[in-house]
Motif scaffolding. Sequence first.
Motif, PDB file in Angstrom:
ATOM      1  N   PHE A 131       6.021  -5.378 -13.982  1.00 34.20           N
ATOM      2  CA  PHE A 131       5.635  -6.288 -12.541  1.00 34.20           C
ATOM      3  C   PHE A 131       6.611  -7.353 -13.840  1.00 34.20           C
ATOM      4  N   ILE A 132       7.661  -7.966 -12.814  1.00 37.68           N
ATOM      5  CA  ILE A 132       8.243  -8.996 -14.092  1.00 37.68           C
ATOM      6  C   ILE A 132       8.614 -10.388 -12.615  1.00 37.68           C
ATOM      7  N   ASP A 133       7.040 -11.363 -13.502  1.00 33.67           N
ATOM      8  CA  ASP A 133       7.346 -12.172 -11.948  1.00 33.67           C
ATOM      9  C   ASP A 133       8.402 -13.382 -12.550  1.00 33.67           C
ATOM     10  N   GLY A 148       1.201  -1.556  -0.012  1.00 33.20           N
ATOM     11  CA  GLY A 148      -0.064  -0.054   0.075  1.00 33.20           C
ATOM     12  C   GLY A 148       1.036   1.560  -0.138  1.00 33.20           C
ATOM     13  N   VAL A 149       1.772   1.052   0.926  1.00 29.88           N
ATOM     14  CA  VAL A 149       3.048   2.692   0.788  1.00 29.88           C
ATOM     15  C   VAL A 149       3.647   2.779  -0.468  1.00 29.88           C
ATOM     16  N   ILE A 150       3.919   1.977  -1.371  1.00 31.56           N
ATOM     17  CA  ILE A 150       4.566   1.407  -2.158  1.00 31.56           C
ATOM     18  C   ILE A 150       3.424   2.415  -4.071  1.00 31.56           C
ATOM     19  N   VAL A 182      10.967  -3.099  -6.456  1.00 29.42           N
ATOM     20  CA  VAL A 182      10.280  -3.483  -5.335  1.00 29.42           C
ATOM     21  C   VAL A 182      10.552  -4.667  -5.462  1.00 29.42           C
ATOM     22  N   LEU A 183      11.134  -5.803  -4.505  1.00 28.74           N
ATOM     23  CA  LEU A 183      11.434  -7.493  -4.247  1.00 28.74           C
ATOM     24  C   LEU A 183       9.525  -7.804  -3.637  1.00 28.74           C
ATOM     25  N   ILE A 184       9.240  -8.840  -4.246  1.00 24.34           N
ATOM     26  CA  ILE A 184       8.141  -9.265  -3.345  1.00 24.34           C
ATOM     27  C   ILE A 184       8.750 -11.188  -3.035  1.00 24.34           C
ATOM     28  N   ILE A 226       8.402  -3.862  -9.797  1.00 25.65           N
ATOM     29  CA  ILE A 226       8.146  -4.558  -8.651  1.00 25.65           C
ATOM     30  C   ILE A 226       8.385  -6.214  -9.313  1.00 25.65           C
ATOM     31  N   MET A 227       9.529  -6.696  -8.896  1.00 28.21           N
ATOM     32  CA  MET A 227       9.387  -8.101  -9.231  1.00 28.21           C
ATOM     33  C   MET A 227       9.227  -8.990  -8.067  1.00 28.21           C
ATOM     34  N   ALA A 228       8.841 -10.340  -8.541  1.00 27.72           N
ATOM     35  CA  ALA A 228       8.420 -11.446  -7.417  1.00 27.72           C
ATOM     36  C   ALA A 228       9.052 -12.469  -7.760  1.00 27.72           C
TER      37      ALA A 228
END
Lengths: 463, 203
Positions: free
Chosen positions: A297-299, A57-59, A73-75, A325-327
Amino acid sequence: MAGQMATTKVPEVRDITRIERIGAHSHIRGLGLDDALEPRQVSQGMVGQLASRRAAGVILEMIKDGHIAGRAVLIAGQPGTGKTAIAMGIAQSLGPDTPFTALAGSEIFSLEMSKTEALSQAFRKAIGVRIKEETEIIEGEVVEIQIDRPATGTGAKVGKLTLKTTEMETIYDLGNKMIESLSKEKVQAGDVITIDKATGKISKLGRSFTRARDYDAMGAQTQFVQCPEGELQKRKEVVHTVSLHEIDVINSRTQGFLALFSGDTGEIKSEVREQINAKVSEWREEGKAEIIPGVLFIDEVHMLDMECFSFLNRALESDLSPVLIMATNRGITRIRGTNYQSPHGIPIDLLDRLLIIATSPYTEKETRQILKIRCEEEDVELSEEAHTVLTRIGLETSLRYAIQLISTAGLVCRKRRGTEVQVEDIKRVYSLFLDESRSSQYMKEYQDSFLFNEAQTTQMDTS
Amino acid sequence: MAVQSWAEQLKSSKKTALINSGKRKVHYLFADGKEMAEEYDLKTDDLIVRKWRCKSTLGAQGQWQIEVGESLTAAGASLDSELIKENCSCPVFMRKDTKTSFQWRIRNLPYPKEVFSVSVEPSERCCIIKTSNKKYYKKFSISDLDRCQLPLDCSALSFTHASNTLIISYKKPKEILTLEHELLKELKKLQGTSEGDGDCKTQ
């Protein structure tokens, strides 16, 4: 006379109810946060993962703000802990105007395009430019709309639309698409509408004042407007969002806009990109355009190799860079393209630039909730005991396996003419389909009878 | 004066010409990326077609916009490719000049002459056609005069109506006549110079 009346009425829509397929994350509609960014336990299809959702949410706020470019960001978390779900949640809450590009790490490996070209295209797809363009629109009051269906029921429909302003009146022939969108919008005589000539987009402005006394029953939101003046066709400036990649494509080919639809774009020269960048910043300075940094977004980001990571390092420094955003679901593993081990398979220098969000395995209660949401999504009714059994399965095997069992059990239940999935149905599909651990157990027992079992390799190399 | 500046622009543009099926075809490329194409009758030196094309804001190649002459697509275009199209019974507006005047023809207007009124709106730099039965309305500008920044004169305007066609004429001012004369002379010279261009004669 009666025939005349019948043709002027737009028939109810019956052939354009779109059936949406149910995907793995189609139940997600947002991050499930309240205004203070506090996560609700169950909301918008999201369950648990409170800390990571709050972080997301902050992102999200940062992205919406749009000032900060080039953050990553990395999840990270175990398989099936909602990494992709969080990314989808961010995408859903961004709304349609902020570009969100999603790709899997393996997608960039193609024979037609170099890895870095694929990555730069992805980067530029995630940057939107809001710009004014002149388009031709038709604006008028509907006098008559007539749609004829062929008597056989199949074949093309023929449609005519009469529009007027205070000064003139024109009859238009309608194409098939236009007929469909007119009936979808439920346009009828007396409405004041605009039609974008290039895209065919119809917007209803309201009902004409002259028709104010036609009907007594009128929705509260019905708005009355004046009949437009002057010519029916006008040139108007409209604001729309295009991605940098789209501008690249338009400018890298002579035939221009058509190339967008042909799919094959190939590599785009760096000179073209530089020109576009210069032009866009010129527009921005003149106040003609506004840049909307979106999200890339890179999964499965561990599938990228060393060259891609160093490209990312560089690309994040540009001021025309989206939020990345990466995961990944990997622990300490080999970086692809090298012999070095690193956390998440990502080089330390890139990791240093990342904000890392961790997801943790779901608890029993959360698993139960997720299964319930998925049952609703897949339209399967579960009895209380079956739900408990499925939750146990989810905890002991994996959440994904349990979710797979929902629709299969639903099918088995329907075949025996049941309305609610019982424990027997779950047992049945549990015995029919192996989960990962039972499958490997089976392998160990019967290894000798499989083909190619002589080569005793220790482990498959997937990194 | 503004006539000069337009003449200068014409002179400085990159011109390509070819003669094909009894027409002299000229293509102008201006410094700002705009393109203009003209077709003249070889025998009478009448202007048959003039069209413009410019790039959109994003850099995409636009469609040709017809200024003078008839558009080719209007007749046989199928509805499939287009979402919405004017019915063939609708009025068709086109410009077709004569030697001494600008002329517009609007076909498919089956109303008596009294219905129409044509006026000049000097403040908006356009002419307006109105109908008292509220069936047709058109605002159009005379781009030749706009380019040279010449004033509009309501006494130069006249119109007639015959066989469902409204014909509007606007007498060309002196400046335009001389400019067109000069241009034509220039174009005839140009033909001599570009005759060697092999790729132009292929069609």
